[in-house]
Structure formats: structure tokens, C-alpha cells
Motif scaffolding. Sequence first.
Motif, short mmCIF file in Angstrom:
data_model
loop_
_atom_site.label_atom_id
_atom_site.label_comp_id
_atom_site.label_asym_id
_atom_site.label_seq_id
_atom_site.Cartn_x
_atom_site.Cartn_y
_atom_site.Cartn_z
N LEU A 61 51.51 36.87 40.40
CA LEU A 61 50.20 37.54 40.50
C LEU A 61 49.56 37.53 39.01
O LEU A 61 50.24 37.84 38.10
CB LEU A 61 50.35 38.95 40.83
CG LEU A 61 51.04 39.33 42.28
CD1 LEU A 61 51.20 40.55 42.59
CD2 LEU A 61 50.52 38.51 43.34
N ILE A 62 48.46 37.03 39.01
CA ILE A 62 47.58 37.25 37.65
C ILE A 62 46.69 38.43 37.98
O ILE A 62 45.87 38.48 38.93
CB ILE A 62 46.74 35.83 37.28
CG1 ILE A 62 47.97 34.81 37.06
CG2 ILE A 62 45.69 36.10 36.04
CD1 ILE A 62 47.17 33.46 37.07
N PHE A 63 46.54 39.67 37.00
CA PHE A 63 45.83 40.57 37.34
C PHE A 63 45.29 41.30 36.00
O PHE A 63 45.62 40.80 34.96
CB PHE A 63 46.87 41.76 37.85
CG PHE A 63 48.13 42.07 37.03
CD1 PHE A 63 47.98 43.44 36.08
CD2 PHE A 63 49.35 41.60 37.10
CE1 PHE A 63 48.86 43.56 35.15
CE2 PHE A 63 50.39 41.81 36.07
CZ PHE A 63 50.29 42.87 35.23
N GLN A 64 44.40 42.21 36.02
CA GLN A 64 43.96 42.88 35.00
C GLN A 64 44.63 44.08 34.75
O GLN A 64 45.01 44.99 35.57
CB GLN A 64 42.20 43.24 35.40
CG GLN A 64 41.50 43.85 34.17
CD GLN A 64 40.18 44.02 34.79
OE1 GLN A 64 39.69 43.79 35.75
NE2 GLN A 64 39.55 44.81 33.66
N PHE A 65 44.73 44.47 33.45
CA PHE A 65 44.97 45.94 32.69
C PHE A 65 43.89 46.52 32.62
O PHE A 65 43.31 46.85 31.83
CB PHE A 65 45.75 45.80 31.49
CG PHE A 65 47.26 44.85 31.40
CD1 PHE A 65 48.27 45.70 32.18
CD2 PHE A 65 47.31 43.87 30.89
CE1 PHE A 65 49.34 45.08 32.25
CE2 PHE A 65 48.43 43.19 31.03
CZ PHE A 65 49.68 43.88 31.44
N ASP A 66 43.42 47.15 34.05
CA ASP A 66 42.13 47.74 33.90
C ASP A 66 42.34 49.26 33.41
O ASP A 66 40.95 49.90 33.46
CB ASP A 66 41.47 47.68 35.63
CG ASP A 66 42.20 48.39 36.10
OD1 ASP A 66 43.46 48.33 36.36
OD2 ASP A 66 41.95 49.05 37.27
N LYS A 67 43.31 49.68 33.31
CA LYS A 67 43.45 51.13 32.92
C LYS A 67 43.50 51.19 31.38
O LYS A 67 43.85 52.40 30.84
CB LYS A 67 44.73 51.70 33.31
CG LYS A 67 44.98 51.76 35.00
CD LYS A 67 43.81 52.29 35.72
CE LYS A 67 43.75 52.23 37.25
NZ LYS A 67 42.57 52.85 37.78
N VAL A 68 43.55 50.17 30.47
CA VAL A 68 43.46 50.38 29.03
C VAL A 68 42.21 50.07 28.56
O VAL A 68 41.27 49.40 29.20
CB VAL A 68 44.61 49.23 28.46
CG1 VAL A 68 45.95 49.66 28.91
CG2 VAL A 68 44.04 47.80 28.89
N PRO A 69 41.59 50.63 27.30
CA PRO A 69 40.34 50.70 26.91
C PRO A 69 39.95 48.98 26.45
O PRO A 69 41.06 48.25 25.87
CB PRO A 69 40.48 51.39 25.44
CG PRO A 69 41.51 52.39 25.76
CD PRO A 69 42.38 51.70 26.65
N VAL A 70 38.87 48.50 26.80
CA VAL A 70 38.56 47.12 26.42
C VAL A 70 38.35 46.86 24.96
O VAL A 70 37.83 47.82 24.28
CB VAL A 70 37.16 46.84 27.22
CG1 VAL A 70 36.56 45.45 26.85
CG2 VAL A 70 37.40 47.03 28.86
N GLY A 71 38.76 46.04 24.56
CA GLY A 71 38.53 45.54 22.83
C GLY A 71 39.28 46.01 22.16
O GLY A 71 39.27 46.38 20.62
N LYS A 72 40.56 46.93 22.75
CA LYS A 72 41.49 47.78 21.74
C LYS A 72 42.61 46.86 21.41
O LYS A 72 43.58 47.56 21.03
CB LYS A 72 41.73 49.13 22.30
CG LYS A 72 40.57 49.88 22.60
CD LYS A 72 39.90 50.55 21.43
CE LYS A 72 38.83 51.60 21.43
NZ LYS A 72 38.50 52.28 20.22
#
Length: 239
Positions: A61-72
Motif C-alpha cells: 500500500l502506498i499511502f499519505q501521512f495525512d496526520k503530520v504537518p505539511v512541509g515539516k
Amino acid sequence: MSQLNLTLSPIGIIHSPYKEKFSVPRQPNLVQDGVGTIRLLPPYNQPEAVRGLEHFSHLWLIFQFDKVPVGKWQPTVRPPRLGGNQRIGVFASRATHRPNPLGLSKVELTGIEINKGQVLLHLGAIDLVDGTPIFDIKPYLAYADSEQNAKSSFAQHPPEAKLQVVFSPKAQTQLIKCGAKYPNFQRFITEVLQQDPRPAYHQASTSERIYGMRLYDFNIRWLVKNGAWVEVIDIEESE
């Protein structure tokens, strides 16, 4: 050199018992009851899109870490397996704070359900927060993806269970009420806590402290004692 721009759209969404990233195991297969389901989104929720997938036992599965701040992201990170003090390069880790917030997870495929326009992929033990966007699904190929003599640096072997877990009389009573819907809930909570989901910089502390996490529809509160064992003190259904 031409500039490459890529826009990704989720093909599916994960449903899992982990309602926040604090409680998620750091790899799949560490908590046997932490199973999940992928619900494919339109226009990808077509039976034709998963034709033949039932002949594979595992998936990437390729997924997004959508719970972490973007650009950090940072060039170095502190893996919990190294005690949270030693820094290594971000590309030598599976840290969530990355230049592009993408993750890769190998999971067991336990079944495919097609019903009333829904295409659901039932999975074994996973390491994904409920609602995680899935960008791609690829079959696991044993001959190509498994390396018997591979070296894995500080993570050559699964982490050992760090904590002993007991349940207070109140929590045991509350577990009885959960039994009909979640028959293995006590084992599930125990295995999650044995992995010690606390931040690495808390794990060396011997002071008592109460923590909380959400699993399924419940708020779980536990007390860490002497840095070696925990007592689950409350299992309260979320409102």
C-alpha cells in the motif's frame, strides 16, 4: 531537465481501529487484532479493478501521512527504536516527517467484498490511522520482494514487547460490555500497549503518568508505573 509535476488523488480510504496516530503500531503485524479495510473510492470502486487480486496473499500500500504537518521534514530524525536520542538520515528511516509525506506498508489481504457498488479489501494487521488516504495498491511478489539475507540496520528484528499490562477491576468490568462487539478487545489493547506507544523521550521515565488513546469507539486511559508495566484504568465509550 524537464520539471515533473505530479498530482495524486486517493483511490481508497483505510478504515481501522486506530483513531489517532498515537496508538498506531510502528509496523504492521505487531498487533494481531489491529485489522483494517480499504474502501475503494469512485471511479476506482469497480470489480474489474480488483480482478485477479484474490490470488495474492499480500499487498503493498502506498499511502499519505495525512496526520503530520505539511512541509515539516528534516534531514535527520530520531527513530524510537534507537531510544529517541540518536539521529540518522531521514532516508535511512521510516519516519513520518518526510519531504513527500508518502508511506509504504506490506499487508495481508484476507478477503475481497463486492456489494451494492462498494469494493472492500479486507486486510490483516495494519499500521495505519483510520481515514488514511491510499494512493496505490500493488500485489506483493514473493520472488522479487523477499530477500532472505537482507540487512535492516537497527531494525533487523521485530521490537520486543516492552511493558507488562494489567487491567483494573473497573476496566475489566468495562471489557465485559465490549465483549459482544469486540471479543478480543482485551488482547488488542494489551498488544498495543506492550509496544509502548509513548514518545521515545518518555520511555526512560520511571515516574507515574496517565496516558490516553482512542481505539475503535473507546477512549482508553492507562497509568505507567516504574517504567516497566501499565495498568489500564478506564475504557470509556466515546460520545
